[in-house]
Write an enzyme that holds these catalytic residues in place. Structure first.
Site, PDB file in Angstrom:
ATOM      1  N   SER A  66       0.759  -1.201   0.119  1.00 12.84           N
ATOM      2  CA  SER A  66      -0.071  -0.087  -0.015  1.00 12.84           C
ATOM      3  C   SER A  66       0.859   1.285  -0.088  1.00 12.84           C
ATOM      4  CB  SER A  66      -0.823   0.047   1.186  1.00 12.84           C
ATOM      5  OG  SER A  66      -1.469  -1.019   1.248  1.00 12.84           O
TER       6      SER A  66
HETATM    7  N1  SAH Z   1      -0.822  -4.683   3.928  1.00 13.16           N
HETATM    8  C1  SAH Z   1      -0.094  -5.011   2.808  1.00 13.16           C
HETATM    9  C2  SAH Z   1      -1.099  -4.723   1.526  1.00 13.16           C
HETATM   10  C3  SAH Z   1      -1.898  -6.141   1.296  1.00 13.16           C
HETATM   11  S1  SAH Z   1      -2.364  -6.154  -0.180  1.00 13.16           S
HETATM   12  C4  SAH Z   1       1.231  -4.434   2.868  1.00 13.16           C
HETATM   13  O1  SAH Z   1       1.651  -3.730   3.645  1.00 13.16           O
HETATM   14  O2  SAH Z   1       1.848  -4.630   1.930  1.00 13.16           O
HETATM   15  C5  SAH Z   1      -3.803  -7.283   0.053  1.00 13.16           C
HETATM   16  C6  SAH Z   1      -3.315  -8.745   0.465  1.00 13.16           C
HETATM   17  O3  SAH Z   1      -4.309  -9.339   0.907  1.00 13.16           O
HETATM   18  C7  SAH Z   1      -2.803  -9.478  -0.659  1.00 13.16           C
HETATM   19  O4  SAH Z   1      -1.097  -9.811  -0.285  1.00 13.16           O
HETATM   20  C8  SAH Z   1      -3.772 -10.726  -0.790  1.00 13.16           C
HETATM   21  O5  SAH Z   1      -3.269 -11.742  -1.322  1.00 13.16           O
HETATM   22  C9  SAH Z   1      -4.403 -10.631   0.610  1.00 13.16           C
HETATM   23  N2  SAH Z   1      -5.890 -11.532   0.660  1.00 13.16           N
HETATM   24  C10 SAH Z   1      -6.797 -11.103  -0.077  1.00 13.16           C
HETATM   25  N3  SAH Z   1      -7.981 -12.095   0.279  1.00 13.16           N
HETATM   26  C11 SAH Z   1      -7.404 -12.414   1.437  1.00 13.16           C
HETATM   27  C12 SAH Z   1      -8.046 -13.284   2.502  1.00 13.16           C
HETATM   28  N4  SAH Z   1      -9.292 -13.612   2.382  1.00 13.16           N
HETATM   29  N5  SAH Z   1      -7.337 -13.673   3.484  1.00 13.16           N
HETATM   30  C13 SAH Z   1      -6.049 -13.331   3.678  1.00 13.16           C
HETATM   31  N6  SAH Z   1      -5.407 -12.486   2.961  1.00 13.16           N
HETATM   32  C14 SAH Z   1      -5.964 -12.068   1.844  1.00 13.16           C
END
Ligand code: SAH
Length: 215
Positions: A66
């Site tokens: 992000s």
């Molecule tokens: N907070 C992160 C950005 C996350 S991007 C950072 O600081 O880099 C969103 C993430 O959510 C992705 O890696 C994706 O694989 C994950 N994701 C999507 N659906 C999910 C679920 N149901 N449970 C856990 N993770 C999930």
């Protein structure tokens, strides 16, 4: 090596001044955490030079880290004082988890994609200072029952509505922050649980990858 680290520290200070403080984030603990966490170590090596730019970046497996401002804003929205237990859904790079680690007592971060989970887990284990983060492989849309309930819940992926299980796993007096909406544009929502009832507040529009649900 030292020169390089100093360069990154300088970039980080500028990032905090221009992108974070400059846009109205004033929780001192959040500002300090953003100044401390080495964001360049949470992106692929070839992207390090862009790590402190005002943008989200691809981290592989079509996922992103992000934008710094969004990490700071979501952190501030959680109103952390230092003794909270936090559930994060969507570990991604582990960067948001690292920032939360400086702000709360313990962080449980759930990631659904195995490869991303393994990378983030290894990265956080290698860096000093993030011992209070526990990375879990699983579907976070069902929360993480084992350590529930939580003082705070943060979701880094978007859905049409807040999953019921997450509301259940939030403590009374707790706060949940999550992007809610369609595939291309969402509203960052803050939900407070007060005596069993939920009070919602819109924070800002945003764009996140979709939350995978119901596997
Ligand atoms: N907070 C992160 C950005 C996350 S991007 C950072 O600081 O880099 C969103 C993430 O959510 C992705 O890696 C994706 O694989 C994950 N994701 C999507 N659906 C999910 C679920 N149901 N449970 C856990 N993770 C999930």
């Amino acid at each position: 090596m030292e020169v390089v680290n100093k360069d990154y520290a300088e970039k980080r200070r500028r990032m905090v001044d221009e992108q974070i403080r400059g846009r109205g984030i004033n929780d001192e603990r959040v500002l300090r955490a953003m100044e401390e966490v080495p964001r360049h170590l949470f992106v692929p090596e070839r992207m390090r030079e862009r790590a402190y730019a005002d943008e989200a970046l691809p981290i592989g497996e079509v996922q992103t880290i992000s934008q710094p401002y969004m990490v700071a804003l979501m952190s501030e929205c959680l109103e952390l004082r230092g003794d909270e237990s936090v559930l994060e859904v969507g570990t991604g790079s582990g960067y948001q988890a690292a920032v939360l680690s400086c702000l709360a007592r313990e962080v449980y971060s759930v990631e659904i994609v195995e490869k991303i989970f393994l990378q983030a887990k290894e990265r956080l284990a290698k860096l000093p200072g993030y011992e209070n983060v526990c990375v879990i492989h699983g579907d976070g849309s069902a929360g993480y029952k084992k350590e529930a309930p939580y003082d705070r819940i943060i979701v880094a992926a978007a859905a049409r509505e807040v999953p019921e299980k997450l509301l259940e796993q939030l403590k009374d007096g707790g706060i949940l922050v999550m992007p809610i909406g369609g595939a291309f544009m969402q509203m960052l929502l803050r939900v407070r649980k007060i005596r069993g009832e939920f009070r919602e507040e819109s924070i800002t529009s945003c764009v996140f990858v979709p939350l995978v649900e119901g596997l």
